[in-house]
Design a protein around this motif. Sequence first.
Motif, PDB file in Angstrom:
ATOM      1  N   ASN A 205     -13.281  20.926 -29.978  1.00 60.87           N
ATOM      2  CA  ASN A 205     -12.442  19.972 -29.917  1.00 60.87           C
ATOM      3  C   ASN A 205     -12.358  19.687 -28.085  1.00 60.87           C
ATOM      4  O   ASN A 205     -12.466  18.491 -27.604  1.00 60.87           O
TER       5      ASN A 205
ATOM      6  N   THR B 101     -15.348  18.455 -26.371  1.00 56.79           N
ATOM      7  CA  THR B 101     -15.723  17.145 -26.530  1.00 56.79           C
ATOM      8  C   THR B 101     -14.617  16.213 -25.806  1.00 56.79           C
ATOM      9  O   THR B 101     -15.235  15.263 -25.348  1.00 56.79           O
ATOM     10  N   ILE B 102     -13.629  16.610 -25.583  1.00 62.08           N
ATOM     11  CA  ILE B 102     -12.620  16.025 -24.988  1.00 62.08           C
ATOM     12  C   ILE B 102     -12.949  15.974 -23.450  1.00 62.08           C
ATOM     13  O   ILE B 102     -12.979  14.794 -22.795  1.00 62.08           O
TER      14      ILE B 102
ATOM     15  N   THR C  21     -15.552  13.280 -23.291  1.00 60.63           N
ATOM     16  CA  THR C  21     -15.273  11.895 -23.176  1.00 60.63           C
ATOM     17  C   THR C  21     -14.413  11.460 -21.938  1.00 60.63           C
ATOM     18  O   THR C  21     -14.518  10.554 -21.546  1.00 60.63           O
TER      19      THR C  21
ATOM     20  N   THR D 111     -19.376  20.379 -24.117  1.00 55.48           N
ATOM     21  CA  THR D 111     -19.242  19.324 -23.074  1.00 55.48           C
ATOM     22  C   THR D 111     -20.588  18.546 -22.635  1.00 55.48           C
ATOM     23  O   THR D 111     -20.387  17.421 -21.746  1.00 55.48           O
TER      24      THR D 111
ATOM     25  N   GLU E 193      -4.298  20.844 -32.670  1.00 49.14           N
ATOM     26  CA  GLU E 193      -4.759  20.290 -34.136  1.00 49.14           C
ATOM     27  C   GLU E 193      -3.767  20.572 -35.236  1.00 49.14           C
ATOM     28  O   GLU E 193      -3.788  19.651 -36.085  1.00 49.14           O
TER      29      GLU E 193
ATOM     30  N   SER F 101      -9.949  15.612 -31.074  1.00 47.45           N
ATOM     31  CA  SER F 101     -10.898  14.972 -30.038  1.00 47.45           C
ATOM     32  C   SER F 101     -11.402  13.711 -30.311  1.00 47.45           C
ATOM     33  O   SER F 101     -11.234  12.637 -29.420  1.00 47.45           O
TER      34      SER F 101
ATOM     35  N   THR G 252      -8.077  11.499 -29.294  1.00 49.02           N
ATOM     36  CA  THR G 252      -7.926  11.775 -27.908  1.00 49.02           C
ATOM     37  C   THR G 252      -8.955  10.669 -27.006  1.00 49.02           C
ATOM     38  O   THR G 252      -8.409  10.004 -26.325  1.00 49.02           O
TER      39      THR G 252
END
Length: 262
Positions: free
Chosen positions: A131, A134-135, A138, A165, A220, A250, A253
Amino acid sequence: MSARTVTSLANPTVKAVRALHLRKERDETGLFVAEGLKNVTEGVELGHAPRILLYGRDTDHPLLKKAIAATLAARGEVIEVTHDILAKVSRRDNPQAVVGVFAQTFRPLVEVKPGSAACVVALHRVRDPGNLGTIVRTADAAGCGGVILVGECCDPYSVEAVRATMGSIFAVPLTRASEAEFAAWRRRWPGSVVGALLTATVDHRAAGYRKPAMVLMGNEQQGLPPEMAGLCDVAVKIPMRGRADSLNLSVATGIMIYAATG
């Protein structure tokens, strides 16, 4: 200094790279592993020269040559290795052909400048490295000014987080802060501090966001605890239209980031 060849799994450098899968070793050395030519190239192009560069015997690519040159220029180690070594270092049967070891970078909280971007992301006690990675990816895609890790979070430089990432670990400034440090610093934030809360009644698309916005998300399992929710001046909800009653952190967000920067 030039490239050398290593074939033994008992080689000290190979063992040191393998050990970076452990958080204790990453914390003590300040180093981390980035797998794959794309990730290594991202690091090099953003000014992060590898301390150690491992590559497979049959690997030949112009970007690899550039990474080798950058590593040698920074007086790092360049090592040609076997497939077995790459598999052991990556802990994968089908490893990437290039593995780089880089220095971790954290930006002090006082250096996070509100005017540098339309949005900053703050995460409270995020637990899952996938997560988190991935954040970070993003946040990079949306042009955010950084990600702030508040309290005891998982390690953004774990192999799992770095993989997620997709190279954005080198592009997005990371900051660590305790809850108390973050709360004190937040008082000087000039824009909206936005949180997604189960108790909120305002749709995330209808809220008014003053830029620069800060998206503050909880972990989470629990979301934002009361003391962190109290730091938000804009509380919103993401509507659930199907049977699912929540979203992956993720994903949620990401929705919030684009709402705040839109």
